[in-house]
Design a protein around this motif. Structure first.
Motif, PDB file in Angstrom:
ATOM      1  N   LEU A 171       0.983  -1.017   0.289  1.00  0.00           N
ATOM      2  CA  LEU A 171       0.303   0.040  -0.118  1.00  0.00           C
ATOM      3  C   LEU A 171       0.695   1.438   0.099  1.00  0.00           C
ATOM      4  CD1 LEU A 171      -3.064  -1.178   2.657  1.00  0.00           C
ATOM      5  CD2 LEU A 171      -2.912  -0.711  -0.398  1.00  0.00           C
ATOM      6  N   LEU A 172       1.983   1.326   0.861  1.00  0.00           N
ATOM      7  CA  LEU A 172       2.832   2.575   0.758  1.00  0.00           C
ATOM      8  C   LEU A 172       3.543   2.715  -0.452  1.00  0.00           C
ATOM      9  CD1 LEU A 172       4.426   2.051   4.958  1.00  0.00           C
ATOM     10  CD2 LEU A 172       2.525   4.051   3.713  1.00  0.00           C
ATOM     11  N   GLU A 173       3.708   1.171  -1.240  1.00  0.00           N
ATOM     12  CA  GLU A 173       4.209   1.428  -2.572  1.00  0.00           C
ATOM     13  C   GLU A 173       3.760   2.597  -3.471  1.00  0.00           C
ATOM     14  OE1 GLU A 173       5.820  -2.926  -3.578  1.00  0.00           O
ATOM     15  OE2 GLU A 173       7.735  -2.412  -2.164  1.00  0.00           O
ATOM     16  N   GLY A 174       2.256   1.950  -3.629  1.00  0.00           N
ATOM     17  CA  GLY A 174       1.635   2.436  -4.919  1.00  0.00           C
ATOM     18  C   GLY A 174       1.708   4.086  -4.243  1.00  0.00           C
ATOM     19  N   ALA A 175       1.364   4.059  -2.765  1.00  0.00           N
ATOM     20  CA  ALA A 175       1.164   5.754  -2.343  1.00  0.00           C
ATOM     21  C   ALA A 175       2.450   6.630  -2.873  1.00  0.00           C
ATOM     22  CB  ALA A 175       1.146   6.346  -1.307  1.00  0.00           C
ATOM     23  N   TYR A 176       3.963   5.887  -2.668  1.00  0.00           N
ATOM     24  CA  TYR A 176       5.271   6.093  -3.386  1.00  0.00           C
ATOM     25  C   TYR A 176       4.670   6.419  -4.695  1.00  0.00           C
ATOM     26  CZ  TYR A 176       6.894   4.176   1.149  1.00  0.00           C
ATOM     27  OH  TYR A 176       6.963   4.386   2.445  1.00  0.00           O
ATOM     28  N   ALA A 177       4.167   5.487  -5.351  1.00  0.00           N
ATOM     29  CA  ALA A 177       4.112   6.057  -7.423  1.00  0.00           C
ATOM     30  C   ALA A 177       3.383   6.889  -7.126  1.00  0.00           C
ATOM     31  CB  ALA A 177       3.500   4.751  -7.671  1.00  0.00           C
ATOM     32  N   LEU A 178       2.740   7.537  -6.429  1.00  0.00           N
ATOM     33  CA  LEU A 178       1.758   8.275  -6.930  1.00  0.00           C
ATOM     34  C   LEU A 178       2.040  10.116  -6.349  1.00  0.00           C
ATOM     35  CD1 LEU A 178      -1.986   6.854  -5.842  1.00  0.00           C
ATOM     36  CD2 LEU A 178      -1.165   7.557  -8.405  1.00  0.00           C
ATOM     37  N   HIS A 179       3.005   9.755  -4.649  1.00  0.00           N
ATOM     38  CA  HIS A 179       3.693  11.173  -4.558  1.00  0.00           C
ATOM     39  C   HIS A 179       4.738  10.924  -4.352  1.00  0.00           C
ATOM     40  CE1 HIS A 179      -0.336  13.018  -4.361  1.00  0.00           C
ATOM     41  NE2 HIS A 179      -1.023  11.087  -3.590  1.00  0.00           N
ATOM     42  N   ASP A 180       6.291  11.589  -4.637  1.00  0.00           N
ATOM     43  CA  ASP A 180       7.112  11.712  -4.247  1.00  0.00           C
ATOM     44  C   ASP A 180       7.414  11.164  -3.046  1.00  0.00           C
ATOM     45  OD1 ASP A 180       9.564  11.437  -5.045  1.00  0.00           O
ATOM     46  OD2 ASP A 180      10.440  13.918  -4.824  1.00  0.00           O
ATOM     47  N   ARG A 181       5.979  12.467  -2.310  1.00  0.00           N
ATOM     48  CA  ARG A 181       6.512  12.882  -0.344  1.00  0.00           C
ATOM     49  C   ARG A 181       5.143  12.682  -0.031  1.00  0.00           C
ATOM     50  NH1 ARG A 181      11.161  11.869   1.794  1.00  0.00           N
ATOM     51  NH2 ARG A 181      10.964  14.189   3.019  1.00  0.00           N
ATOM     52  N   ILE A 182       5.255  11.859   1.063  1.00  0.00           N
ATOM     53  CA  ILE A 182       3.802  11.564   1.546  1.00  0.00           C
ATOM     54  C   ILE A 182       3.566  11.762   3.213  1.00  0.00           C
ATOM     55  CG2 ILE A 182       2.642  10.176  -0.301  1.00  0.00           C
ATOM     56  CD1 ILE A 182       3.542   8.003   2.557  1.00  0.00           C
ATOM     57  N   ASP A 183       2.846  12.033   3.474  1.00  0.00           N
ATOM     58  CA  ASP A 183       2.741  12.069   4.846  1.00  0.00           C
ATOM     59  C   ASP A 183       2.236  11.344   5.812  1.00  0.00           C
ATOM     60  OD1 ASP A 183       4.275  14.276   5.774  1.00  0.00           O
ATOM     61  OD2 ASP A 183       1.810  15.672   5.546  1.00  0.00           O
ATOM     62  N   LEU A 184       2.380   9.875   6.674  1.00  0.00           N
ATOM     63  CA  LEU A 184       1.267   8.713   7.719  1.00  0.00           C
ATOM     64  C   LEU A 184       0.961   9.030   8.553  1.00  0.00           C
ATOM     65  CD1 LEU A 184       1.344   6.226   5.636  1.00  0.00           C
ATOM     66  CD2 LEU A 184       3.500   5.496   7.289  1.00  0.00           C
ATOM     67  N   LEU A 185      -0.482   8.369   8.575  1.00  0.00           N
ATOM     68  CA  LEU A 185      -0.743   7.909  10.257  1.00  0.00           C
ATOM     69  C   LEU A 185      -0.705   6.845  10.262  1.00  0.00           C
ATOM     70  CD1 LEU A 185      -3.140  10.089  12.207  1.00  0.00           C
ATOM     71  CD2 LEU A 185      -3.866   7.956  11.538  1.00  0.00           C
ATOM     72  N   VAL A 186      -0.413   6.418  11.197  1.00  0.00           N
ATOM     73  CA  VAL A 186      -1.040   4.488  11.450  1.00  0.00           C
ATOM     74  C   VAL A 186      -1.574   4.489  13.047  1.00  0.00           C
ATOM     75  CG1 VAL A 186       0.561   2.446  11.612  1.00  0.00           C
ATOM     76  CG2 VAL A 186       1.303   4.214  10.256  1.00  0.00           C
ATOM     77  N   LYS A 187      -2.751   4.432  12.821  1.00  0.00           N
ATOM     78  CA  LYS A 187      -3.160   3.919  14.231  1.00  0.00           C
ATOM     79  C   LYS A 187      -3.359   2.521  14.283  1.00  0.00           C
ATOM     80  CE  LYS A 187      -7.824   4.236  15.640  1.00  0.00           C
ATOM     81  NZ  LYS A 187      -9.633   4.988  14.769  1.00  0.00           N
ATOM     82  N   MET A 188      -2.608   2.218  15.285  1.00  0.00           N
ATOM     83  CA  MET A 188      -2.793   0.285  15.977  1.00  0.00           C
ATOM     84  C   MET A 188      -3.876   0.324  17.108  1.00  0.00           C
ATOM     85  SD  MET A 188       0.156  -0.306  14.635  1.00  0.00           S
ATOM     86  CE  MET A 188       0.531  -1.585  15.335  1.00  0.00           C
TER      87      MET A 188
END
Length: 135
Positions: free
Chosen positions: A41-58
């Protein structure tokens, strides 16, 4: 009898109000397949945007199958993520949330911050994003 909830994925995407802000909820026990799914899922995000912000809720995290995850996979995931993630907010009380915060240890350029479950809205504000789906 097999409980259908046993096969539910541990990783679920949370829609956000920004194209370059990604959020995921990770629930229950995390398998090696869940880690691979998360990286995908992250690799898909990187393909769309060179830089992203991420929130991970456990949520209700009860461990990770580390014995089934190659250290090379973890190292490669960290190296790639460090090139694409600007900020990473982790939310939750579990050791898994704290691990994700330490995942980007120096010299990683990723700015990380951990928030307790009660601080989820503060985590969203820190990222400058908000969830758009109802939970």
């Amino acid at each position: 009898m097999l409980n259908p909830l046993d096969s539910m994925p541990a990783v679920r995407r949370i829609e956000t109000n920004r194209d370059d802000a990604y959020a995921f909820e990770i629930t229950g026990h995390i398998s090696a397949a869940d880690v691979e799914n998360f990286y995908g899922l992250l690799e898909g995000a990187y393909a769309l945007h060179d830089r992203i912000d991420l929130l991970v809720k456990m949520v209700d995290n009860d461990g990770v199958d580390w014995s089934q995850i190659s250290p090379d996979t973890t190292s490669e995931g960290r190296d790639i993520a460090s090139k694409h993630i600007r900020r990473c907010a982790t939310v939750g009380k579990s050791s898994g949330a704290r691990y994700l915060e330490r995942f980007f240890r120096p010299p990683s350029p990723v700015e990380t911050r951990h928030f307790d479950t009660e601080g989820e809205m503060e985590a969203w504000a820190w990222l400058g994003a908000s969830p758009t789906n109802s939970e």
